[in-house]
Design a protein around this motif. Structure first.
Motif, PDB file in Angstrom:
ATOM      1  N   THR A  76       0.836  -1.201   0.000  1.00  0.00           N
ATOM      2  CA  THR A  76       0.000   0.000   0.000  1.00  0.00           C
ATOM      3  C   THR A  76       0.873   1.255   0.000  1.00  0.00           C
ATOM      4  O   THR A  76       0.532   2.251  -0.640  1.00  0.00           O
ATOM      5  CB  THR A  76      -0.940   0.017   1.213  1.00  0.00           C
ATOM      6  OG1 THR A  76      -0.182  -0.074   2.423  1.00  0.00           O
ATOM      7  CG2 THR A  76      -1.906  -1.154   1.161  1.00  0.00           C
ATOM      8  N   HIS A  77       1.998   1.178   0.698  1.00  0.00           N
ATOM      9  CA  HIS A  77       2.900   2.325   0.762  1.00  0.00           C
ATOM     10  C   HIS A  77       3.475   2.638  -0.612  1.00  0.00           C
ATOM     11  O   HIS A  77       3.615   3.810  -0.992  1.00  0.00           O
ATOM     12  CB  HIS A  77       4.028   2.018   1.760  1.00  0.00           C
ATOM     13  CG  HIS A  77       4.749   3.229   2.249  1.00  0.00           C
ATOM     14  ND1 HIS A  77       4.154   4.192   3.042  1.00  0.00           N
ATOM     15  CD2 HIS A  77       6.020   3.649   2.064  1.00  0.00           C
ATOM     16  CE1 HIS A  77       5.022   5.136   3.313  1.00  0.00           C
ATOM     17  NE2 HIS A  77       6.165   4.838   2.729  1.00  0.00           N
ATOM     18  N   ALA A  78       3.802   1.600  -1.384  1.00  0.00           N
ATOM     19  CA  ALA A  78       4.368   1.799  -2.718  1.00  0.00           C
ATOM     20  C   ALA A  78       3.363   2.469  -3.652  1.00  0.00           C
ATOM     21  O   ALA A  78       3.730   3.298  -4.493  1.00  0.00           O
ATOM     22  CB  ALA A  78       4.821   0.461  -3.298  1.00  0.00           C
ATOM     23  N   VAL A  79       2.086   2.125  -3.503  1.00  0.00           N
ATOM     24  CA  VAL A  79       1.055   2.728  -4.346  1.00  0.00           C
ATOM     25  C   VAL A  79       0.795   4.173  -3.931  1.00  0.00           C
ATOM     26  O   VAL A  79       0.577   5.049  -4.766  1.00  0.00           O
ATOM     27  CB  VAL A  79      -0.246   1.903  -4.278  1.00  0.00           C
ATOM     28  CG1 VAL A  79      -1.360   2.578  -5.074  1.00  0.00           C
ATOM     29  CG2 VAL A  79      -0.002   0.495  -4.813  1.00  0.00           C
ATOM     30  N   ARG A  80       0.846   4.419  -2.621  1.00  0.00           N
ATOM     31  CA  ARG A  80       0.620   5.778  -2.124  1.00  0.00           C
ATOM     32  C   ARG A  80       1.763   6.725  -2.486  1.00  0.00           C
ATOM     33  O   ARG A  80       1.533   7.937  -2.634  1.00  0.00           O
ATOM     34  CB  ARG A  80       0.487   5.759  -0.593  1.00  0.00           C
ATOM     35  CG  ARG A  80      -0.821   5.270  -0.050  1.00  0.00           C
ATOM     36  CD  ARG A  80      -0.786   5.307   1.461  1.00  0.00           C
ATOM     37  NE  ARG A  80      -0.402   6.611   1.977  1.00  0.00           N
ATOM     38  CZ  ARG A  80      -0.042   6.841   3.232  1.00  0.00           C
ATOM     39  NH1 ARG A  80       0.019   5.844   4.093  1.00  0.00           N
ATOM     40  NH2 ARG A  80       0.264   8.063   3.623  1.00  0.00           N
ATOM     41  N   ARG A  81       2.962   6.213  -2.613  1.00  0.00           N
ATOM     42  CA  ARG A  81       4.148   7.064  -2.718  1.00  0.00           C
ATOM     43  C   ARG A  81       4.042   8.125  -3.815  1.00  0.00           C
ATOM     44  O   ARG A  81       4.202   9.325  -3.540  1.00  0.00           O
ATOM     45  CB  ARG A  81       5.385   6.194  -2.920  1.00  0.00           C
ATOM     46  CG  ARG A  81       6.706   6.943  -2.805  1.00  0.00           C
ATOM     47  CD  ARG A  81       7.889   5.981  -2.960  1.00  0.00           C
ATOM     48  NE  ARG A  81       9.136   6.615  -2.569  1.00  0.00           N
ATOM     49  CZ  ARG A  81       9.850   7.413  -3.357  1.00  0.00           C
ATOM     50  NH1 ARG A  81       9.426   7.674  -4.586  1.00  0.00           N
ATOM     51  NH2 ARG A  81      10.975   7.961  -2.917  1.00  0.00           N
ATOM     52  N   PRO A  82       3.772   7.750  -5.074  1.00  0.00           N
ATOM     53  CA  PRO A  82       3.712   8.797  -6.108  1.00  0.00           C
ATOM     54  C   PRO A  82       2.567   9.776  -5.885  1.00  0.00           C
ATOM     55  O   PRO A  82       2.676  10.955  -6.235  1.00  0.00           O
ATOM     56  CB  PRO A  82       3.541   8.003  -7.410  1.00  0.00           C
ATOM     57  CG  PRO A  82       3.003   6.677  -6.987  1.00  0.00           C
ATOM     58  CD  PRO A  82       3.589   6.403  -5.643  1.00  0.00           C
ATOM     59  N   LEU A  83       1.474   9.302  -5.294  1.00  0.00           N
ATOM     60  CA  LEU A  83       0.345  10.190  -5.022  1.00  0.00           C
ATOM     61  C   LEU A  83       0.710  11.230  -3.972  1.00  0.00           C
ATOM     62  O   LEU A  83       0.432  12.429  -4.134  1.00  0.00           O
ATOM     63  CB  LEU A  83      -0.866   9.376  -4.549  1.00  0.00           C
ATOM     64  CG  LEU A  83      -1.438   8.356  -5.542  1.00  0.00           C
ATOM     65  CD1 LEU A  83      -2.558   7.557  -4.873  1.00  0.00           C
ATOM     66  CD2 LEU A  83      -1.960   9.051  -6.789  1.00  0.00           C
ATOM     67  N   GLU A  84       1.340  10.777  -2.880  1.00  0.00           N
ATOM     68  CA  GLU A  84       1.717  11.696  -1.797  1.00  0.00           C
ATOM     69  C   GLU A  84       2.754  12.716  -2.277  1.00  0.00           C
ATOM     70  O   GLU A  84       2.704  13.891  -1.898  1.00  0.00           O
ATOM     71  CB  GLU A  84       2.282  10.897  -0.620  1.00  0.00           C
ATOM     72  CG  GLU A  84       1.299   9.949   0.049  1.00  0.00           C
ATOM     73  CD  GLU A  84       0.446  10.632   1.102  1.00  0.00           C
ATOM     74  OE1 GLU A  84       0.360  11.870   1.092  1.00  0.00           O
ATOM     75  OE2 GLU A  84      -0.133   9.919   1.933  1.00  0.00           O
ATOM     76  N   ILE A  85       3.696  12.276  -3.091  1.00  0.00           N
ATOM     77  CA  ILE A  85       4.726  13.185  -3.601  1.00  0.00           C
ATOM     78  C   ILE A  85       4.088  14.259  -4.479  1.00  0.00           C
ATOM     79  O   ILE A  85       4.412  15.446  -4.377  1.00  0.00           O
ATOM     80  CB  ILE A  85       5.807  12.404  -4.376  1.00  0.00           C
ATOM     81  CG1 ILE A  85       6.607  11.529  -3.398  1.00  0.00           C
ATOM     82  CG2 ILE A  85       6.729  13.352  -5.128  1.00  0.00           C
ATOM     83  CD1 ILE A  85       7.563  10.566  -4.072  1.00  0.00           C
ATOM     84  N   GLU A  86       3.163  13.847  -5.336  1.00  0.00           N
ATOM     85  CA  GLU A  86       2.495  14.815  -6.209  1.00  0.00           C
ATOM     86  C   GLU A  86       1.625  15.773  -5.396  1.00  0.00           C
ATOM     87  O   GLU A  86       1.537  16.966  -5.711  1.00  0.00           O
ATOM     88  CB  GLU A  86       1.659  14.091  -7.265  1.00  0.00           C
ATOM     89  CG  GLU A  86       1.048  14.996  -8.320  1.00  0.00           C
ATOM     90  CD  GLU A  86       2.083  15.747  -9.143  1.00  0.00           C
ATOM     91  OE1 GLU A  86       1.702  16.710  -9.831  1.00  0.00           O
ATOM     92  OE2 GLU A  86       3.272  15.371  -9.102  1.00  0.00           O
TER      93      GLU A  86
END
Length: 244
Positions: free
Chosen positions: A109-119
């Protein structure tokens, strides 16, 4: 698809006490899956059969399986039923199986969230209004004060990230992030029994908030990436510690 995957597997369950949590349901389901030797693509029994075997309501089984679906462990649809999408076996990692699944689910779940949180961080730096900036700084100060005082800072952290998601100007980011995280949080209130996973990343939240308020999108994205990398590193270290 292999022939053995066409029909639902027969699993042997131990009855659970009334009022069991989703985590307890999934722990018993995990035990039964490993005992049966199921792998990716294999079909689980229907909800009603699992509920009967566990001695609990079908609603509770549905809630637990929905959490697994949100974490990418199963795929569910009306025609094909519920099938495993990730391995639920010990493999070469000598963690207790339930902890292994928990760790892998968190990393997934963290890997999927990562690009979203960065953006989100970058967009917030560009799109935040003056009111948004005041809220962001208030939330980060609340987070830092809670952490410094040795309190449970998790709710303050959620409020801070919620402020960033609101400020980014696109509500879909917040909806997607919350949906991704919801399944995990519903089962694992305190990952690995350690409520402060991610604590090493807290000091970086203040400079990230300041970068957003200053409109520095590049710095905001870089600091958010560093925060997320620290959380991932903590999870991996916990896995090693438990493994030892």
């Amino acid at each position: 698809m292999q022939e053995r995957n066409q029909d639902a597997a027969v699993l042997s369950f131990e009855a659970l006490p009334a009022g069991s949590s989703s985590r307890q349901v999934l722990e018993e389901l995990t035990r039964a899956i490993e005992a049966r030797g199921l792998s990716v693509g294999d079909r689980l029994p229907p909800e009603i059969e699992i509920a009967r075997g566990l001695g609990i309501s079908r609603t509770k089984v549905r809630e637990a399986l929905t959490s697994w679906q949100n974490m990418g462990i199963v795929i569910r649809n009306k025609k094909a039923g519920t099938r495993l999408a990730a391995e639920v076996v010990s493999n070469a990692i000598h963690l207790p199986l339930t902890l292994k699944i928990e760790a892998e689910s968190m990393l997934r779940t963290h890997a999927v969230r990562r690009p979203l949180e960065i953006e989100v961080a970058g967009l917030a730096a560009v799109n935040a209004t003056e009111h948004d900036r005041r809220i962001i700084m208030a939330r980060v100060r609340e987070l830092m004060a809670s952490h410094t005082a040795g309190e449970d800072w998790r709710q303050a952290d959620r409020r801070f990230h919620g402020a960033l998601q609101h400020a980014c100007g696109n509500p879909l980011f917040g909806q997607l992030i919350q949906q991704i995280q919801q399944g995990f949080n519903e089962v694992y209130e305190a990952p690995f029994g350690r409520p402060h996973i991610g604590e090493t990343s807290i000091p970086k939240h203040l400079p990230m908030a300041e970068a957003i308020v200053q409109g520095n999108a590049e710095a905001a994205r870089r600091l958010m990436a560093e925060i997320l990398d620290l959380v991932t590193e903590e999870v991996r270290k916990v896995m090693v510690t438990i493994n030892v």
